[in-house]
Design an enzyme around this catalytic site. Structure first.
Site, short mmCIF file in Angstrom:
data_model
loop_
_atom_site.label_atom_id
_atom_site.label_comp_id
_atom_site.label_asym_id
_atom_site.label_seq_id
_atom_site.Cartn_x
_atom_site.Cartn_y
_atom_site.Cartn_z
CE LYS A 1 -1.94 2.75 3.02
NZ LYS A 1 -1.78 3.96 2.36
CD GLU B 1 12.89 0.75 9.65
OE1 GLU B 1 13.58 1.29 10.49
OE2 GLU B 1 13.67 -0.19 9.19
CG LEU B 2 7.54 3.01 14.15
CD1 LEU B 2 6.85 2.68 15.65
CD2 LEU B 2 6.31 2.86 13.04
CB CYS C 1 12.00 8.87 10.01
SG CYS C 1 13.07 7.77 9.00
#
Lengths: 502, 545
Positions: free
Chosen positions: B236, B312-313, B346
């Site tokens: 997605k 993975e934030l 990030c």
């Protein structure tokens, strides 16, 4: 066995061959030997001269090593990232694929190898090996270490430097890429000495390597003879590593020369007398086919050839009968003929040696069931040969014949056959044919060899390490193990202060 | 719709990664600036922004706007579409089929078939390797088109897309192509007469959700290892940036990928994303985005079939400049560490800790560097900074600027929007930032640099670690001992010493703490997409154990 008409027969085409490369390849240039000398490479189909090749000797090895040394010490190859070496190796592989017909034809005229097999297996297999190691070039990992004191330690996997590769004549292409591909990936530079019988494809590969963008001096190819060029390389003080594939006898000389010069590490892929063990529970037809291939592939000129065939007593008679029938169906003839199963032995020496062993077998009391004779008045063709009533102490059960000669022996129990299989100074390969999982597990751990093929044979794969034990040598080709041959481990240690963990 | 977009951006907002600029990129940018005086906007000297000039027409056509399911581009089951917007203007680039739960069902069914019955996991690893290598070649051949789509959809400088991100994506695919035939299990020693082998099997159908800040690179990081290991994938894309993934997915099929192995479903988080995470036919999830959304994903995985999750934030990565550092180099790298990709990284070095002895010099030089930063149309040569991704991010970032000023930080430069159209923001530098300020605590994801002062090593390590995040850090020092000690003491997934944003394919990347779970890239990512199976059998009369 049928003998297909030799050269010039109807029904198949022998490609026009233009031999483009006959000189030494040193520092990116094709050059004459320093001595100006040449030697003849011959077509084993006829014994006729194909080309005169520059004959490398000590002076040429010196030049080649100097070029490799410079390319390693000051050149770009070990200094570029692995992914950049990989890109060049991928281009090299693509070029090999683009020249498959021509390369296969060179190996056929030079070594008597089946042209169709060359096109389908040897040449694409070489390209695949290059791609495999291209994919490995950026995956050479050192490790950070768990030290017992407040120290930070890690290992660097460094290219070993200048490598000398000595390549045999039975698989000129495959062996070339066995050696060259991992060494290139590791960032080494190298000098390759192809066998004097089969220099042609190696020189072509040198040309393609240059076209692919491998910097000058990284890959040098010096055709020549063992006692001169080979010996000079093995004893050279500026060669950091020797990788040799060939006979046990010459392997010993190579190691000795390494020991007497600069103690360069050596890896050796040597002879074999590999057992194939067929148990009673095997499918006989499958086993007969497997053993036929194991013995006669590449006219028996293969170090892992299954040359001691142990068949369990329950199926022994049926196995012998069917093996003879199959051997008789084998078509010996011009290796360019796609219907031929077996071409000529590589040269007159080998041809005579094989015929001599057949005589020895007969005189030692083994029973010759089929074959045993030359099958053409021109070239080096020999009939697929089967001996029975072979005992373990006979020369044909102990020594490497390197020809289409099968020695069939009977056994009763697992324990007995393990003991027999191991009663050899060699330890290269073994085959096991059984449906029983316990038999398979027991035998595969018990046989002292570098590879065990169970219900298959010649199951070579780029990812599968290959190499022998005992007097079949040491060190592995292929797989990630082969990279290790061309790397050395450097440990770096520095103290840690105020570290929150160890 | 507004509410849904807000929520969905929560689900697929963030990204990571900054490619290492090509070695000569700085030089090229400098020379470009010299040769094009005034052609691009430098906010301190040319406040009449050229960002208001007519935007350059991107040199690419949008070919693919439908869902890619089972090898075919198809409309959404609902027939709905959503607009993807040009961040230079806020205008619609194209309408894209909007995937929802039913489309995810179709995509998972296709992936399931491709995995359970199809050729992909059954062909040799070497053949998979060749498909991925051909794909990398095709990406290179179509470099400029892919880069143009990426810049158009995401607002990032074309030079960065074309010279950095597309080549890096191709590089990543080649890297994993090389792994395909080197995935080894161990043969394990047993305590008794047993033969023990470990098989590394593909995990099955992987659901992957990628962010908008590096759409193409995140595609490569996720799809590369998943395919190399023999899995099937439902991907997605972020609703802000669906275009490049659809384009390269078509190239992957051209390279020989069997139908159903890679399905691409653009859509929103709460609908398509949530359906993928909850799906009982999905064996694995990998997500890159915000910490808040990561929590939701982990929860959905737990509530459905306990599929393992890689996350993975976010991050609030410290960039630490010791007193012995080369200040000029540190200023330049701290600048890039923060401002690269409009600050939408990030791992952005968003807390610049500078030793007090060089602090004033550092702030002054950082200000000068920020003022030299070239903001403008990402399709214009020499531009370093384009617009932020969308209006929502744009507003959020300007809110943080206000917060910084209100909390007493010194606004050294910037702080305003650029021009009157699109989502351009001035390169902004705050000095005298304190740890408890919101701008030092929260992830801004924009071109806002916060410079903090410290006195000694123990102190800065403690402060650097005093965050819920643990993604990355930079350390600038000439001292070997300081580098070693600080590198071990920082609780982060990557420490760059005297460098930043080095993103080689082989280097594992991921976070500690609430910056995520697991690692991507390198050999480490293979484990995300493999099952480990031990096969144990008795040995009879073994020759050795």
């Amino acid at each position: 066995m049928a003998m297909a008409a030799a050269n010039g027969a109807k029904g198949f085409e022998v490609p026009e061959l233009d031999i483009k490369f006959t000189k030494l390849f040193i520092n990116g240039q094709f050059v004459d030997a320093a001595s100006g000398k040449t030697f003849e490479t011959r077509d084993p189909r006829t014994g006729e001269v194909i080309a005169k090749i520059a004959e490398g000797d000590k002076a040429d090895i010196d030049l080649a090593v100097k070029a490799a040394r410079e390319a390693f010490d000051n050149g770009p190859w070990p200094r570029m990232p692995g992914c950049a070496r990989a890109r060049i190796m991928h281009r090299f592989a693509d070029l090999v694929d683009q020249h498959v017909e021509e390369l296969a034809a060179l190996d056929t005229v030079d070594a008597g190898k089946l042209f169709l097999m060359g096109k389908m297996m040897d040449i694409p297999g070489g390209a695949n090996l290059l791609r495999y190691y291209a994919g490995a070039a950026d995956k050479i990992h050192g490790e950070t270490l768990k030290m017992a004191r407040p120290l930070h330690g890690y290992t660097l996997k460094e290219p070993v430097g200048v490598v000398g590769h000595i390549v045999p004549w039975n698989y000129p292409t495959t062996m070339f890429f066995f050696k060259v591909s991992p060494a290139l990936a590791a960032g080494c530079t190298m000098v390759v000495k192809p066998a004097e019988q089969t220099p042609l494809s190696a020189l072509f590969y040198a040309h393609l390597a240059k076209e692919a963008g491998i910097p000058d001096g990284v890959l040098n190819v010096v055709p020549g003879f063992g006692p001169t060029a080979g010996a000079a390389m093995a004893s050279h003080m500026d060669v950091d590593k020797i990788s040799f594939t060939g006979s046990t006898e010459v392997g010993r000389l190579v190691m000795q020369a390494a020991a007497m010069s600069n103690l360069k590490p050596v890896s050796l892929e040597l002879g074999g007398k590999s057992p194939v063990i067929v148990f009673d529970d095997a499918d006989v037809d499958m086993a007969v086919n497997l053993v036929n291939m194991a013995t006669y592939m590449n006219k028996g000129e293969i170090c892992v050839a299954g040359t001691r065939i142990y068949v369990q007593e329950g199926i022994y008679d049926a196995f012998v009968k069917k093996s003879v029938e199959l051997a008789k169906k084998s078509v010996v003839g011009d290796p360019f003929n796609p219907n031929v199963h077996q071409g000529p032995q590589v040269d007159k020496d080998q041809y005579e040696k094989v015929l001599k062993y057949i005589d020895v077998g007969k005189s030692e009391g083994a029973t010759l069931l089929t074959g045993g004779k030359p099958c053409s008045d021109k070239g080096y063709y020999i009939e697929p040969t089967i001996f029975t009533n072979v005992t373990d102490d006979m020369a044909i059960a102990q020594e490497e014949i390197f020809g289409p000669v099968m020695a069939l022996m009977k056994f009763k129990t697992v324990e007995e056959v393990i003991q027999k299989a191991n009663s050899t100074r060699y330890g290269l390969a073994a085959g096991v044919v059984t449906k029983n999982i316990d038999t398979m597990n027991t035998v595969s751990r018990s046989v002292r060899s570098g590879v065990v093929w169970v219900n298959c044979y010649f199951a070579f794969d780029p990812d599968a390490p290959f190499g022998g034990c005992k007097m079949s040598g040491f060190g592995k080709d292929m797989g990630t193990d082969a990279l290790e041959k061309y790397l050395h481990t450097k440990t770096v240690v520095t103290p840690l202060y105020n570290t929150p963990w160890l | 719709m507004v509410a849904r977009r807000a929520a969905s951006s929560f689900l697929s907002r963030r990204g990571l990664l900054l490619p290492r600029p090509p070695a000569d990129s700085l030089l090229r940018a400098d020379s470009a600036r010299r040769s094009l005086p005034g052609a691009v906007y430098r906010f301190s000297t040319a406040p009449a922004a050229t960002a208001d000039e007519e935007p350059i027409k991107p040199p690419v056509e949008v070919k693919y706007t439908q869902l890619l399911i089972n090898g075919n581009f198809v409309d959404a089951a609902s027939g709905r579409t959503f607009p993807t917007v040009d961040p230079r203007t806020g205008e619609v680039i194209a309408r894209v089929a909007e995937g929802d739960a039913e489309d995810i069902d179709r995509a998972v069914a296709a992936a399931r078939r491709a995995f359970d019955e199809g050729p992909w996991p059954r062909m040799t690893a070497y053949e998979r390797c060749r498909v991925l290598l051909r794909f990398a070649d095709l990406m290179e051949r179509h470099n400029d088109e892919i880069a143009a789509l990426e810049s158009w959809d995401g607002g990032k400088p074309l030079e960065q897309s074309a010279g950095g991100e597309v080549p890096m994506a191709a590089r990543c695919m080649r890297y994993y192509a090389g792994w395909a035939d080197k995935i080894h299990g161990m043969v394990v020693p047993a305590d008794g007469p047993h033969h023990v082998q470990v098989l590394r099997e593909p995990i099955g159908v992987a659901g992957q959700i990628i962010p908008w800040n590096f759409p193409l690179l995140m595609f490569a990081w996720k799809v590369g290892p998943a395919l190399a290991c023999g899995n099937a994938v439902v991907l997605k894309t972020a609703e802000q940036t669906p275009l490049s993934a659809l384009y390269v997915a078509s190239l992957l099929h051209e390279a020989g990928l069997p139908d159903g192995v890679l399905n691409v479903v653009p859509g929103f988080g709460p609908t398509a994303g949530a359906a993928l995470c909850s799906h009982m036919g999905v064996d694995k999830l990998a997500f890159t985005g915000s910490t808040g959304t990561g929590k939701i994903i982990l929860e959905l995985a737990a509530r459905s079939n306990l599929k393992p999750v890689t996350l993975e934030l976010g991050g609030k990565s410290p960039f630490i400049v010791m007193d012995d550092a080369d200040v000029d180099q540190a200023v330049e790298l701290a600048h890039r560490a923060l401002f690269f990709n409009q600050g939408q990284c990030c791992c952005a070095g968003s807390r610049t800790f500078v030793h007090e002895s060089v602090y004033d010099e550092f702030v002054e030089k950082s200000k000068a560097r920020a003022q030299r930063r070239v903001v403008g149309d990402p399709f214009k040569k020499g531009v370093e900074q384009g617009p932020q991704i969308d209006g929502q991010q744009f507003k959020k970032i300007l809110g943080y600027v206000k917060s910084g000023v209100d909390s007493g930080a010194t606004l050294v430069t910037g702080g305003e929007r650029v021009g009157s159209r699109g989502f351009y923001i001035q390169p902004t530098v705050f000095a005298d930032v304190e740890d408890e300020m919101k701008i030092a605590q929260e992830e801004i994801f924009g071109p806002i640099q916060s410079i903090l002062k410290f006195r000694e090593v123990g102190e800065v390590v403690r402060r650097a670690n005093a965050t819920q995040y643990g993604l990355a850090a930079g350390v600038f020092t000439r001292s070997l001992d300081t580098a070693n000690a600080v590198a071990r003491a920082l609780r982060v997934g990557t420490v760059w010493v005297n460098c930043y944003d080095v993103f080689d394919a082989a280097i594992p990347f991921g976070g500690y703490k609430m910056s995520g779970v697991g690692r991507e890239k390198g050999a480490y990512s293979l484990g995300n997409y493999l099952q480990t199976k031990a096969v144990v059998a008795p040995l009879r009369d073994p020759a050795w154990l």
